[in-house]
Design a protein around this motif. Structure first.
Motif, short mmCIF file in Angstrom:
data_model
loop_
_atom_site.label_atom_id
_atom_site.label_comp_id
_atom_site.label_asym_id
_atom_site.label_seq_id
_atom_site.Cartn_x
_atom_site.Cartn_y
_atom_site.Cartn_z
N ASP A 121 -11.20 -1.69 -8.30
CA ASP A 121 -11.57 -0.52 -7.50
C ASP A 121 -12.69 0.21 -8.23
OD1 ASP A 121 -11.69 1.56 -5.74
OD2 ASP A 121 -9.82 2.50 -6.37
N LEU A 122 -13.88 0.21 -7.64
CA LEU A 122 -15.05 0.79 -8.29
C LEU A 122 -15.49 2.06 -7.57
CD1 LEU A 122 -17.16 -2.46 -8.85
CD2 LEU A 122 -15.53 -1.39 -10.41
N PRO A 123 -16.02 3.04 -8.31
CA PRO A 123 -16.55 4.24 -7.65
C PRO A 123 -17.82 3.90 -6.87
CG PRO A 123 -17.08 4.26 -10.00
CD PRO A 123 -16.18 3.07 -9.78
N GLN A 124 -17.85 4.29 -5.59
CA GLN A 124 -18.99 3.90 -4.76
C GLN A 124 -19.47 5.05 -3.87
OE1 GLN A 124 -17.87 0.34 -2.63
NE2 GLN A 124 -17.72 -0.90 -4.48
N VAL A 125 -18.76 5.29 -2.76
CA VAL A 125 -19.25 6.25 -1.75
C VAL A 125 -18.25 7.39 -1.56
CG1 VAL A 125 -20.66 4.55 -0.54
CG2 VAL A 125 -18.25 4.81 0.08
N ASP A 126 -17.61 7.81 -2.62
CA ASP A 126 -16.55 8.82 -2.49
C ASP A 126 -17.08 10.15 -1.98
OD1 ASP A 126 -14.12 7.39 -3.67
OD2 ASP A 126 -15.65 7.05 -5.19
N TRP A 127 -18.28 10.56 -2.40
CA TRP A 127 -18.80 11.85 -1.94
C TRP A 127 -19.18 11.77 -0.47
CZ3 TRP A 127 -16.42 12.91 -5.76
CH2 TRP A 127 -16.75 12.60 -7.07
N ILE A 128 -19.64 10.61 0.00
CA ILE A 128 -19.92 10.44 1.43
C ILE A 128 -18.62 10.51 2.23
CG2 ILE A 128 -20.82 8.84 3.16
CD1 ILE A 128 -22.76 7.80 1.06
N ASP A 129 -17.55 9.91 1.69
CA ASP A 129 -16.25 9.97 2.37
C ASP A 129 -15.76 11.41 2.50
OD1 ASP A 129 -16.23 7.23 2.59
OD2 ASP A 129 -14.95 6.91 0.83
N ILE A 130 -15.92 12.20 1.44
CA ILE A 130 -15.50 13.60 1.48
C ILE A 130 -16.33 14.37 2.51
CG2 ILE A 130 -15.45 15.77 0.19
CD1 ILE A 130 -13.14 13.99 -0.50
N ASN A 131 -17.63 14.13 2.53
CA ASN A 131 -18.49 14.79 3.53
C ASN A 131 -18.04 14.47 4.94
OD1 ASN A 131 -19.99 15.80 1.43
ND2 ASN A 131 -21.74 14.44 1.72
N GLY A 132 -17.69 13.19 5.18
CA GLY A 132 -17.24 12.81 6.50
C GLY A 132 -15.92 13.46 6.87
N ALA A 133 -15.02 13.58 5.90
CA ALA A 133 -13.72 14.19 6.17
C ALA A 133 -13.85 15.68 6.45
CB ALA A 133 -12.78 13.95 4.99
N GLN A 134 -14.75 16.35 5.72
CA GLN A 134 -14.91 17.79 5.89
C GLN A 134 -15.79 18.14 7.09
OE1 GLN A 134 -12.26 18.49 3.67
NE2 GLN A 134 -13.40 20.39 3.76
N GLN A 135 -16.65 17.20 7.50
CA GLN A 135 -17.57 17.44 8.61
C GLN A 135 -18.37 18.72 8.40
OE1 GLN A 135 -15.17 17.25 12.19
NE2 GLN A 135 -15.08 15.03 12.14
N TRP A 136 -18.96 18.83 7.23
CA TRP A 136 -19.72 20.01 6.90
C TRP A 136 -21.19 19.68 6.67
CZ3 TRP A 136 -16.83 21.04 1.61
CH2 TRP A 136 -17.07 19.98 0.74
N ASN A 137 -21.98 20.72 6.52
CA ASN A 137 -23.36 20.61 6.07
C ASN A 137 -23.39 20.91 4.58
OD1 ASN A 137 -24.73 20.30 8.79
ND2 ASN A 137 -23.74 22.29 9.09
N THR A 138 -24.30 20.30 3.86
CA THR A 138 -24.41 20.55 2.43
C THR A 138 -25.83 20.93 2.07
OG1 THR A 138 -24.84 18.20 1.92
CG2 THR A 138 -22.54 18.93 1.90
N ASP A 139 -25.96 21.82 1.10
CA ASP A 139 -27.27 22.19 0.57
C ASP A 139 -27.07 22.78 -0.81
OD1 ASP A 139 -26.27 24.77 1.03
OD2 ASP A 139 -27.47 25.09 2.83
N SER A 140 -28.15 23.32 -1.39
CA SER A 140 -28.12 23.94 -2.72
C SER A 140 -27.57 22.99 -3.78
CB SER A 140 -27.30 25.24 -2.71
OG SER A 140 -27.76 26.14 -1.72
N VAL A 141 -27.90 21.71 -3.68
CA VAL A 141 -27.34 20.70 -4.59
C VAL A 141 -28.06 20.76 -5.94
CG1 VAL A 141 -26.83 18.26 -4.93
CG2 VAL A 141 -26.80 19.23 -2.63
N ARG A 142 -27.29 20.83 -7.01
CA ARG A 142 -27.86 20.74 -8.36
C ARG A 142 -26.79 20.19 -9.31
NH1 ARG A 142 -26.55 24.45 -12.30
NH2 ARG A 142 -25.60 26.45 -11.70
N SER A 143 -27.18 19.89 -10.52
CA SER A 143 -26.24 19.42 -11.53
C SER A 143 -25.68 20.59 -12.32
CB SER A 143 -26.92 18.43 -12.49
OG SER A 143 -27.28 17.25 -11.82
N LEU A 144 -24.43 20.47 -12.71
CA LEU A 144 -23.79 21.48 -13.56
C LEU A 144 -23.17 20.76 -14.75
CD1 LEU A 144 -22.79 24.44 -13.96
CD2 LEU A 144 -20.67 23.71 -12.85
N GLU A 145 -23.51 21.20 -15.93
CA GLU A 145 -22.96 20.60 -17.15
C GLU A 145 -21.96 21.56 -17.78
OE1 GLU A 145 -26.18 19.54 -19.69
OE2 GLU A 145 -26.97 18.01 -18.33
#
Length: 246
Positions: A121-145
């Motif tokens: 089981d490899l990490p692949q499209v998990d964030w796309i799956d979450i987006n589809g489940a939430q049916q939301w719009n996304t913006d303001s994307v950046r990295s946080l350390e």
């Protein structure tokens, strides 16, 4: 008589020499791999393809999948095992303990967890799956350390920080793959860490996909959630590590 070569001819000659150097370096690199990996297996008769690397802590990972995490200073209002994108996720609704006794908690956050429960089981499209489940719009994307302090070491983690919103609600969102000595939203970062673990320990490095959602004002600034969101993310990573390596 001295014959001067045109500049482009000299450049072509240098390019050819550079190519041969790269080719030689690649060959030496392959020889080093053969020396390091193949020869010990030849002398011992133990070949990696005869013994596939194991996935450690499978039972602990399945427990996280079924029951989620217990987080100090946070109360779980509800926890379910939900199928998203063909995979099973633990989904927790959590609130700060200080709000737990209120009739209507003001801040109900959502914690999505998908632990790796088998070796392939490899990490692949998990964030796309979450987006589809939430049916939301996304913006303001950046990295946080951020860093997670453990008794014997400090672990650096990079997360995907964004705003997810619908007509009904807006969330500040952190997403990353967590493992015992790091974390990143990029699957290839886990891949190289896993390769090193296989070389060193002859076993896989298990990961857990994390998507943490904290409500904010409608179309509000996600930075306002950081004072509460970042310590919670640190605790989630630390709790996962303790669950796998008590």
């Amino acid at each position: 008589m001295l014959i001067l070569q045109p500049p482009f001819a000299m450049q072509s000659l240098l390019t050819v020499r550079h190519f041969h150097r790269l080719k030689l370096g690649f060959v030496l690199f392959l020889l080093a791999i053969v020396t390091f990996l193949v020869l010990p297996n030849y002398w011992t008769g133990q070949w990696n393809w005869q013994h596939l690397p194991e996935l450690p802590h499978v039972q602990q990972l399945r427990t996280v999948q079924r029951h989620g995490l217990s987080l100090s200073n946070w109360k779980t209002l509800d926890q379910q095992e939900v199928e998203i994108g063909g995979h099973k996720w633990s989904v927790q609704a959590i609130v700060p303990q200080s709000q737990a006794d209120q009739a209507t908690p003001q801040v109900t956050s959502l914690l999505f967890l998908r632990p790796q429960t088998w070796a392939r089981d490899l990490p692949q499209v998990d964030w796309i799956d979450i987006n589809g489940a939430q049916q939301w719009n996304t913006d303001s994307v950046r990295s946080l350390e951020f860093k997670v302090s453990l008794p014997d070491r400090t672990i650096p983690v990079t997360a995907r920080f964004l705003r997810g919103w619908t007509e009904a609600r807006t969330y500040a969102v952190l997403q990353w793959y967590a493992w015992t000595d790091g974390g990143s939203p990029a699957p290839d970062h886990w891949f190289w860490a896993d390769q090193m673990t296989q070389l060193r320990d002859r076993q896989h490095l298990p990961w857990t996909a994390i998507s943490l959602l904290m409500p904010i004002e409608p179309l509000g600034n996600i930075e306002t959630a950081l004072p509460q969101l970042e310590p919670l993310a640190q605790q989630i990573q630390s709790t996962l590590i303790q669950a796998l390596i008590p």
